[in-house]
Motif scaffolding. Structure first.
Motif, PDB file in Angstrom:
ATOM      1  N   PRO A   7      51.926   3.172  -9.691  1.00  0.00           N
ATOM      2  CA  PRO A   7      53.235   3.789  -9.904  1.00  0.00           C
ATOM      3  C   PRO A   7      53.663   3.908 -11.361  1.00  0.00           C
ATOM      4  CG  PRO A   7      53.348   2.231  -8.083  1.00  0.00           C
ATOM      5  CD  PRO A   7      52.010   2.040  -8.723  1.00  0.00           C
ATOM      6  N   SER A   8      53.029   3.158 -12.269  1.00  0.00           N
ATOM      7  CA  SER A   8      53.405   3.228 -13.677  1.00  0.00           C
ATOM      8  C   SER A   8      52.572   4.222 -14.478  1.00  0.00           C
ATOM      9  CB  SER A   8      53.290   1.837 -14.319  1.00  0.00           C
ATOM     10  OG  SER A   8      54.274   0.969 -13.806  1.00  0.00           O
ATOM     11  N   HIS A   9      51.607   4.871 -13.827  1.00  0.00           N
ATOM     12  CA  HIS A   9      50.867   5.932 -14.513  1.00  0.00           C
ATOM     13  C   HIS A   9      51.837   7.062 -14.837  1.00  0.00           C
ATOM     14  CE1 HIS A   9      48.141   9.332 -15.097  1.00  0.00           C
ATOM     15  NE2 HIS A   9      47.162   8.456 -15.271  1.00  0.00           N
ATOM     16  N   PRO A  10      51.775   7.653 -16.033  1.00  0.00           N
ATOM     17  CA  PRO A  10      52.747   8.690 -16.409  1.00  0.00           C
ATOM     18  C   PRO A  10      52.870   9.841 -15.405  1.00  0.00           C
ATOM     19  CG  PRO A  10      51.529   7.989 -18.333  1.00  0.00           C
ATOM     20  CD  PRO A  10      50.887   7.298 -17.162  1.00  0.00           C
ATOM     21  N   ASP A  11      51.759  10.273 -14.821  1.00  0.00           N
ATOM     22  CA  ASP A  11      51.851  11.343 -13.822  1.00  0.00           C
ATOM     23  C   ASP A  11      52.633  10.891 -12.602  1.00  0.00           C
ATOM     24  OD1 ASP A  11      50.413  13.232 -15.292  1.00  0.00           O
ATOM     25  OD2 ASP A  11      48.495  12.537 -14.525  1.00  0.00           O
ATOM     26  N   LYS A  12      52.432   9.631 -12.201  1.00  0.00           N
ATOM     27  CA  LYS A  12      53.164   9.122 -11.047  1.00  0.00           C
ATOM     28  C   LYS A  12      54.631   8.865 -11.385  1.00  0.00           C
ATOM     29  CE  LYS A  12      51.972   9.163  -7.848  1.00  0.00           C
ATOM     30  NZ  LYS A  12      51.943  10.443  -7.068  1.00  0.00           N
ATOM     31  N   VAL A  38      58.656  18.099 -13.594  1.00  0.00           N
ATOM     32  CA  VAL A  38      58.907  17.085 -14.619  1.00  0.00           C
ATOM     33  C   VAL A  38      57.711  17.000 -15.562  1.00  0.00           C
ATOM     34  CG1 VAL A  38      59.369  14.641 -15.068  1.00  0.00           C
ATOM     35  CG2 VAL A  38      60.363  15.744 -13.045  1.00  0.00           C
ATOM     36  N   LEU A  39      57.989  17.010 -16.847  1.00  0.00           N
ATOM     37  CA  LEU A  39      56.979  16.752 -17.880  1.00  0.00           C
ATOM     38  C   LEU A  39      57.515  15.630 -18.755  1.00  0.00           C
ATOM     39  CD1 LEU A  39      54.356  17.420 -19.446  1.00  0.00           C
ATOM     40  CD2 LEU A  39      55.690  19.091 -20.755  1.00  0.00           C
ATOM     41  N   LEU A  40      56.751  14.554 -18.850  1.00  0.00           N
ATOM     42  CA  LEU A  40      57.221  13.333 -19.492  1.00  0.00           C
ATOM     43  C   LEU A  40      56.222  12.885 -20.544  1.00  0.00           C
ATOM     44  CD1 LEU A  40      59.077  10.672 -19.346  1.00  0.00           C
ATOM     45  CD2 LEU A  40      57.361   9.853 -17.711  1.00  0.00           C
ATOM     46  N   GLY A  41      56.726  12.469 -21.698  1.00  0.00           N
ATOM     47  CA  GLY A  41      55.814  11.894 -22.683  1.00  0.00           C
ATOM     48  C   GLY A  41      56.456  11.695 -24.034  1.00  0.00           C
ATOM     49  N   HIS A  42      56.064  10.611 -24.700  1.00  0.00           N
ATOM     50  CA  HIS A  42      56.416  10.352 -26.093  1.00  0.00           C
ATOM     51  C   HIS A  42      57.924  10.420 -26.322  1.00  0.00           C
ATOM     52  CE1 HIS A  42      52.128  10.405 -26.943  1.00  0.00           C
ATOM     53  NE2 HIS A  42      52.074  11.469 -26.156  1.00  0.00           N
ATOM     54  N   GLY A  43      58.654   9.763 -25.419  1.00  0.00           N
ATOM     55  CA  GLY A  43      60.089   9.611 -25.600  1.00  0.00           C
ATOM     56  C   GLY A  43      60.949  10.736 -25.083  1.00  0.00           C
ATOM     57  N   VAL A  44      60.337  11.749 -24.477  1.00  0.00           N
ATOM     58  CA  VAL A  44      61.093  12.905 -23.981  1.00  0.00           C
ATOM     59  C   VAL A  44      60.728  13.159 -22.526  1.00  0.00           C
ATOM     60  CG1 VAL A  44      61.653  15.341 -24.294  1.00  0.00           C
ATOM     61  CG2 VAL A  44      61.107  13.927 -26.286  1.00  0.00           C
ATOM     62  N   CYS A  45      61.728  13.490 -21.710  1.00  0.00           N
ATOM     63  CA  CYS A  45      61.492  13.869 -20.323  1.00  0.00           C
ATOM     64  C   CYS A  45      62.115  15.247 -20.076  1.00  0.00           C
ATOM     65  CB  CYS A  45      62.101  12.836 -19.373  1.00  0.00           C
ATOM     66  SG  CYS A  45      61.790  13.192 -17.626  1.00  0.00           S
ATOM     67  N   HIS A  46      61.268  16.245 -19.830  1.00  0.00           N
ATOM     68  CA  HIS A  46      61.731  17.598 -19.528  1.00  0.00           C
ATOM     69  C   HIS A  46      61.824  17.747 -18.008  1.00  0.00           C
ATOM     70  CE1 HIS A  46      60.827  18.773 -23.709  1.00  0.00           C
ATOM     71  NE2 HIS A  46      59.705  18.084 -23.555  1.00  0.00           N
ATOM     72  N   ASP A 172      54.007   6.670 -23.825  1.00  0.00           N
ATOM     73  CA  ASP A 172      53.858   6.755 -25.281  1.00  0.00           C
ATOM     74  C   ASP A 172      52.400   6.965 -25.685  1.00  0.00           C
ATOM     75  OD1 ASP A 172      56.554   6.462 -25.866  1.00  0.00           O
ATOM     76  OD2 ASP A 172      56.435   4.275 -25.863  1.00  0.00           O
ATOM     77  N   VAL A 173      51.499   6.826 -24.714  1.00  0.00           N
ATOM     78  CA  VAL A 173      50.065   7.037 -24.954  1.00  0.00           C
ATOM     79  C   VAL A 173      49.595   8.331 -24.305  1.00  0.00           C
ATOM     80  CG1 VAL A 173      47.753   6.117 -24.477  1.00  0.00           C
ATOM     81  CG2 VAL A 173      49.597   4.567 -25.162  1.00  0.00           C
ATOM     82  N   ASP A 174      50.187   8.653 -23.160  1.00  0.00           N
ATOM     83  CA  ASP A 174      49.739   9.778 -22.349  1.00  0.00           C
ATOM     84  C   ASP A 174      50.959  10.497 -21.794  1.00  0.00           C
ATOM     85  OD1 ASP A 174      48.188  11.489 -20.841  1.00  0.00           O
ATOM     86  OD2 ASP A 174      47.736  10.022 -19.284  1.00  0.00           O
ATOM     87  N   THR A 175      50.849  11.800 -21.578  1.00  0.00           N
ATOM     88  CA  THR A 175      51.935  12.524 -20.946  1.00  0.00           C
ATOM     89  C   THR A 175      51.773  12.481 -19.430  1.00  0.00           C
ATOM     90  OG1 THR A 175      50.704  14.609 -21.079  1.00  0.00           O
ATOM     91  CG2 THR A 175      52.229  14.115 -22.874  1.00  0.00           C
ATOM     92  N   GLY A 176      52.877  12.730 -18.727  1.00  0.00           N
ATOM     93  CA  GLY A 176      52.850  12.784 -17.271  1.00  0.00           C
ATOM     94  C   GLY A 176      53.480  14.069 -16.778  1.00  0.00           C
ATOM     95  N   ALA A 177      52.944  14.618 -15.710  1.00  0.00           N
ATOM     96  CA  ALA A 177      53.480  15.854 -15.139  1.00  0.00           C
ATOM     97  C   ALA A 177      53.407  15.792 -13.624  1.00  0.00           C
ATOM     98  CB  ALA A 177      52.705  17.077 -15.653  1.00  0.00           C
ATOM     99  N   THR A 178      54.357  16.414 -12.954  1.00  0.00           N
ATOM    100  CA  THR A 178      54.372  16.415 -11.498  1.00  0.00           C
ATOM    101  C   THR A 178      53.120  17.064 -10.935  1.00  0.00           C
ATOM    102  OG1 THR A 178      55.800  18.364 -11.751  1.00  0.00           O
ATOM    103  CG2 THR A 178      56.846  16.322 -11.050  1.00  0.00           C
ATOM    104  N   ASN A 179      52.643  16.473  -9.845  1.00  0.00           N
ATOM    105  CA  ASN A 179      51.571  17.023  -9.013  1.00  0.00           C
ATOM    106  C   ASN A 179      50.175  16.993  -9.637  1.00  0.00           C
ATOM    107  OD1 ASN A 179      53.185  17.705  -6.710  1.00  0.00           O
ATOM    108  ND2 ASN A 179      54.051  19.367  -7.928  1.00  0.00           N
ATOM    109  N   ARG A 180      50.010  16.340 -10.785  1.00  0.00           N
ATOM    110  CA  ARG A 180      48.663  16.266 -11.359  1.00  0.00           C
ATOM    111  C   ARG A 180      47.783  15.258 -10.631  1.00  0.00           C
ATOM    112  NH1 ARG A 180      48.968  16.853 -17.840  1.00  0.00           N
ATOM    113  NH2 ARG A 180      49.563  14.667 -17.734  1.00  0.00           N
ATOM    114  N   LYS A 181      48.400  14.351  -9.873  1.00  0.00           N
ATOM    115  CA  LYS A 181      47.624  13.321  -9.200  1.00  0.00           C
ATOM    116  C   LYS A 181      47.709  13.455  -7.681  1.00  0.00           C
ATOM    117  CE  LYS A 181      45.578  10.997 -12.456  1.00  0.00           C
ATOM    118  NZ  LYS A 181      45.576  12.063 -13.442  1.00  0.00           N
TER     119      LYS A 181
END
Length: 216
Positions: A7-12, A38-46, A172-181
């Protein structure tokens, strides 16, 4: 090859945010139409939301903060397209509906899921776990974990832990996006549409299809 992420993986994290916003829509309106990306990464959540429901921006901000921590929220909420809304109002339609075929988990898939849960209980940070069934190899990529300590705690002495070395993980290391996993969630099941961040008309198309065929 079977993959699981925790659950803590950025995509999740992105999926969890999208799902929580869908929950807000169902709390605000009966049978809303909503799609969240949702696109999340490096301090920003779109976050981009198309919806029929009236959503409170403060509720969304609190939801994002609860799941992702302190991030800058870039939020865009727009009404669902008028033509699409009208087309969906009369009943079952062929359109933005997912097609879902469920397949029972194999023994190996259950084993990997159990292992992933056990690791996450000890290390509730970003992680990905891969079972290479062809070569009988378990690969554990777990952030903030000493490889030898993890093997002892989880009793997986033969696993290949962090083959690329120690890492801290997170958005802060990797970006996360909906539905990639989705594949990570569904194993051998098949989907033709998104499951995360959609209203129930999307992922529940299997029910809709059966209802449609029954009505013929």
């Amino acid at each position: 090859m079977i993959e699981k992420v925790n659950p803590s993986h950025p995509d999740k994290v992105a999926d969890r945010i999208a799902g929580a916003i869908v929950d807000l829509a169902y709390a605000a309106e009966e049978n809303p139409k909503i799609a969240v990306e949702v696109l999340l990464g490096h301090g920003v959540c779109h976050v981009i939301i198309e919806t029929t429901a009236a959503l409170d921006k403060e509720d969304i901000a609190e939801t994002v903060c609860r799941i992702a921590g302190k991030v800058l929220l870039d939020l865009r909420i727009v009404p669902q397209d008028r033509h699409l809304a009208e087309n969906q109002s009369g009943g079952i339609r062929c359109g933005d509906n997912g097609i879902f075929k469920g397949v029972p988990l194999t023994v190996e898939q259950k084993l990997l899921s159990d292992t992933a849960r056990a690791i996450y209980r000890e290390y509730p940070t970003d992680g990905k776990y891969i079972l290479d069934t062809k070569h009988h190899r378990l690969i554990i990529c777990q952030s903030n974990a000493d490889a030898d300590e993890l093997k002892r705690k989880i009793s997986v002495p033969s696993a290949d832990v962090n083959p690329l070395g120690y890492w801290t993980g997170g958005s802060d290391v990797d970006t996360g996006a909906t539905n990639r996993k989705l594949v990570s969630d569904m194993a051998d099941s098949v989907t033709g549409g998104g499951l995360h961040g959609k209203d129930l008309s999307k992922p529940d198309a299997s029910v809709n299809i059966h209802a449609f065929l029954k009505a013929q």
